[in-house]
Write a protein that holds these residues in place. Structure first.
Motif, mmCIF file in Angstrom:
data_model
loop_
_atom_site.group_PDB
_atom_site.id
_atom_site.type_symbol
_atom_site.label_atom_id
_atom_site.label_comp_id
_atom_site.label_asym_id
_atom_site.label_seq_id
_atom_site.Cartn_x
_atom_site.Cartn_y
_atom_site.Cartn_z
ATOM 1 N N MET A 214 28.149 -44.459 83.342
ATOM 2 C CA MET A 214 29.277 -44.449 82.340
ATOM 3 C C MET A 214 30.632 -44.266 82.782
ATOM 4 N N ASN A 215 30.726 -43.575 83.878
ATOM 5 C CA ASN A 215 31.727 -42.958 84.566
ATOM 6 C C ASN A 215 32.384 -44.227 85.451
ATOM 7 N N LEU A 216 31.471 -45.033 86.016
ATOM 8 C CA LEU A 216 31.936 -46.168 86.679
ATOM 9 C C LEU A 216 32.176 -47.375 85.819
ATOM 10 N N GLN A 217 32.054 -47.110 84.557
ATOM 11 C CA GLN A 217 32.450 -48.028 83.253
ATOM 12 C C GLN A 217 31.623 -49.299 83.329
ATOM 13 N N ASP A 218 30.277 -49.194 83.683
ATOM 14 C CA ASP A 218 29.356 -50.088 83.495
ATOM 15 C C ASP A 218 28.342 -49.516 82.214
ATOM 16 N N LEU A 219 29.134 -49.914 81.354
ATOM 17 C CA LEU A 219 28.585 -49.556 79.993
ATOM 18 C C LEU A 219 27.146 -50.019 79.654
ATOM 19 N N GLU A 220 27.055 -51.122 79.873
ATOM 20 C CA GLU A 220 25.835 -51.951 79.700
ATOM 21 C C GLU A 220 24.517 -51.179 80.112
ATOM 22 N N LYS A 221 24.720 -50.915 81.661
ATOM 23 C CA LYS A 221 23.745 -50.131 82.130
ATOM 24 C C LYS A 221 23.470 -48.596 81.633
ATOM 25 N N ALA A 222 24.673 -48.144 81.317
ATOM 26 C CA ALA A 222 24.838 -46.718 80.928
ATOM 27 C C ALA A 222 23.937 -46.564 79.539
ATOM 28 N N GLU A 223 24.288 -47.466 78.700
ATOM 29 C CA GLU A 223 23.569 -47.697 77.599
ATOM 30 C C GLU A 223 21.944 -47.873 77.614
ATOM 31 N N ASN A 224 21.591 -48.621 78.667
ATOM 32 C CA ASN A 224 20.260 -48.883 78.882
ATOM 33 C C ASN A 224 19.562 -47.587 79.497
ATOM 34 N N ALA A 225 20.100 -46.984 80.541
ATOM 35 C CA ALA A 225 19.863 -45.550 80.926
ATOM 36 C C ALA A 225 19.591 -44.722 79.769
ATOM 37 N N PHE A 226 20.736 -44.400 79.165
ATOM 38 C CA PHE A 226 20.638 -43.483 78.009
ATOM 39 C C PHE A 226 19.415 -43.888 76.876
ATOM 40 N N THR A 227 19.312 -45.093 76.506
ATOM 41 C CA THR A 227 18.157 -45.610 75.685
ATOM 42 C C THR A 227 16.872 -45.225 76.222
ATOM 43 N N GLU A 228 16.548 -45.626 77.626
ATOM 44 C CA GLU A 228 15.296 -45.001 78.119
ATOM 45 C C GLU A 228 15.293 -43.646 78.168
ATOM 46 N N GLY A 229 16.351 -42.838 78.518
ATOM 47 C CA GLY A 229 16.342 -41.513 78.328
ATOM 48 C C GLY A 229 15.881 -40.846 77.105
ATOM 49 N N ILE A 230 16.401 -41.410 76.086
ATOM 50 C CA ILE A 230 15.976 -40.854 74.707
ATOM 51 C C ILE A 230 14.682 -41.199 74.564
ATOM 52 N N LYS A 231 14.048 -42.293 74.861
ATOM 53 C CA LYS A 231 12.480 -42.554 74.701
ATOM 54 C C LYS A 231 11.708 -41.557 75.287
ATOM 55 N N ASN A 232 12.213 -41.181 76.634
ATOM 56 C CA ASN A 232 11.394 -40.333 77.321
ATOM 57 C C ASN A 232 11.558 -38.835 77.289
ATOM 58 N N ALA A 233 12.591 -38.505 76.474
ATOM 59 C CA ALA A 233 13.071 -37.210 76.485
ATOM 60 C C ALA A 233 12.186 -36.345 75.225
ATOM 61 N N LYS A 234 11.971 -35.090 75.674
ATOM 62 C CA LYS A 234 11.224 -34.475 74.588
ATOM 63 C C LYS A 234 12.158 -33.397 73.820
ATOM 64 N N ASP A 235 13.313 -33.066 74.667
ATOM 65 C CA ASP A 235 14.036 -32.306 74.145
ATOM 66 C C ASP A 235 15.391 -32.715 73.205
ATOM 67 N N ASP A 236 15.447 -32.496 71.883
ATOM 68 C CA ASP A 236 16.287 -33.117 71.106
ATOM 69 C C ASP A 236 17.835 -32.932 71.344
ATOM 70 N N ASN A 237 18.238 -31.621 72.126
ATOM 71 C CA ASN A 237 19.497 -31.474 72.651
ATOM 72 C C ASN A 237 19.782 -32.500 73.854
ATOM 73 N N ILE A 238 18.761 -32.662 74.537
ATOM 74 C CA ILE A 238 19.029 -33.939 75.526
ATOM 75 C C ILE A 238 19.292 -35.089 74.885
ATOM 76 N N LYS A 239 18.444 -35.297 73.972
ATOM 77 C CA LYS A 239 18.632 -36.732 73.308
ATOM 78 C C LYS A 239 20.247 -37.008 72.833
ATOM 79 N N ALA A 240 20.458 -35.637 72.118
ATOM 80 C CA ALA A 240 21.784 -35.693 71.420
ATOM 81 C C ALA A 240 22.841 -35.684 72.272
ATOM 82 N N GLU A 241 22.890 -35.222 73.543
ATOM 83 C CA GLU A 241 23.602 -35.229 74.612
ATOM 84 C C GLU A 241 23.940 -36.514 75.136
ATOM 85 N N MET A 242 22.998 -37.336 75.462
ATOM 86 C CA MET A 242 23.066 -38.630 75.854
ATOM 87 C C MET A 242 23.720 -39.778 74.904
#
Length: 293
Positions: A214-242
């Motif tokens: 996200m900070n490198l402005q590679d937004l497609e890869k940022a979205e992909n990383a956050f999407t996978e992160g939300i799938k794997n996350a157990k903590d709703d706060n972490i999901k919300a933060e992403m």
């Protein structure tokens, strides 16, 4: 003497006087405690104090940054004079844990160590040291630096541990976090990608990866990383933060389609008591204002 020359002379005298006043104390209280690890230090005194507090800062692997009180001293003719000839450490320990609101300290230099009859390191310090090649120890030291916002100091021990055992539990996250915190996003990415390739699906790994992209402005890869992160996350706060991270990007870009997607995802994991609810409220309020203008 004309008026201008007279004013210049007064200014020069005042400048010299101010410098002399500031220079009368041979100590500079300008160092953060986490930059004075394994150093003898003094804390500033108040107007009510007659002496300065003297001690040694070290890291307790379990308790964190610690100040060991050793003695006190006065200053006369720019010479530091100890109030006790024997160190307090010979009769007992007086320890204080150091936190983010700890005042800046002055590091005692080699000349002052002699004046105070101090060794370079106290004998008891060995009790708190482990082998510098111990990966677990190095990772913990890095964690402690990260934890107090001193990530620039965390990188050296973490990288040393990483070069020995890169997939040690928690190490990849700490190193990537330190890189991201110091804006070295390009260095964080390979650490995180190798962690994922090694089947490390920790939610924090994806959060840091998305943040770096996200900070490198590679937004497609940022979205992909956050999407996978939300799938794997157990903590709703972490999901919300992403989700909020991506939402903020598209809010600022005024990309309605992407903004709507990520605000919807964020709201799935936010309840009324969530720390992120205020962001949703702000985004939705400001978005409506933008649309109406």
């Amino acid at each position: 003497m004309n008026k201008l020359a007279f004013l210049i002379l007064i200014y020069s005298i005042n400048s010299i006087f101010c410098f002399a006043q500031n220079d009368s104390i041979p100590l500079k209280f300008d160092t953060k405690y986490y930059n004075a690890v394994d150093k003898w230090v003094a804390f500033p005194k108040t107007k009510k104090d007659s002496t300065y507090t003297l001690g040694f800062i070290y890291i307790d692997e379990m308790a964190g940054f610690t100040f060991n009180f050793e003695n006190s001293f006065t200053i006369k003719d720019q010479i530091l004079i100890p109030t006790k000839t024997d160190s307090v450490s010979k009769i007992g320990y007086i320890k204080s844990r150091l936190y983010t609101d700890t005042k800046n300290v002055a590091i005692i230099n080699s000349k002052q160590l002699k004046e105070l009859n101090l060794p370079l390191f106290p004998d008891w310090l060995e009790l708190y040291k482990r082998d510098d090649d111990n990966v677990e120890y190095l990772k913990q030291i890095g964690y402690l630096y990260n934890h107090v916002g001193a990530s620039a100091n965390a990188i050296e021990p973490l990288l040393k541990a990483y070069n020995q055992q890169p997939h040690f539990k928690g190490l990849e996250f700490e190193l990537a976090f330190a890189y991201n915190a110091t804006k070295q996003f390009k260095k964080a990415i390979p650490v995180l990608e190798k962690a994922i390739a090694n089947k490390n699906n920790d939610q924090l790994i994806y959060k840091e990866l998305g943040y770096a992209f996200m900070n490198l402005q590679d937004l497609e890869k940022a979205e992909n990383a956050f999407t996978e992160g939300i799938k794997n996350a157990k903590d709703d706060n972490i999901k919300a933060e992403m989700a909020i991270n991506m939402c903020s990007v598209y809010f600022n870009k005024k990309d309605e389609k992407k903004y709507s997607k990520w605000i919807k995802i964020a709201k799935q994991y936010i309840n009324g008591t969530s720390q992120f609810s205020k962001y949703v409220t702000y985004f939705e309020s400001e978005w409506e204002k933008q649309k109406n203008n």
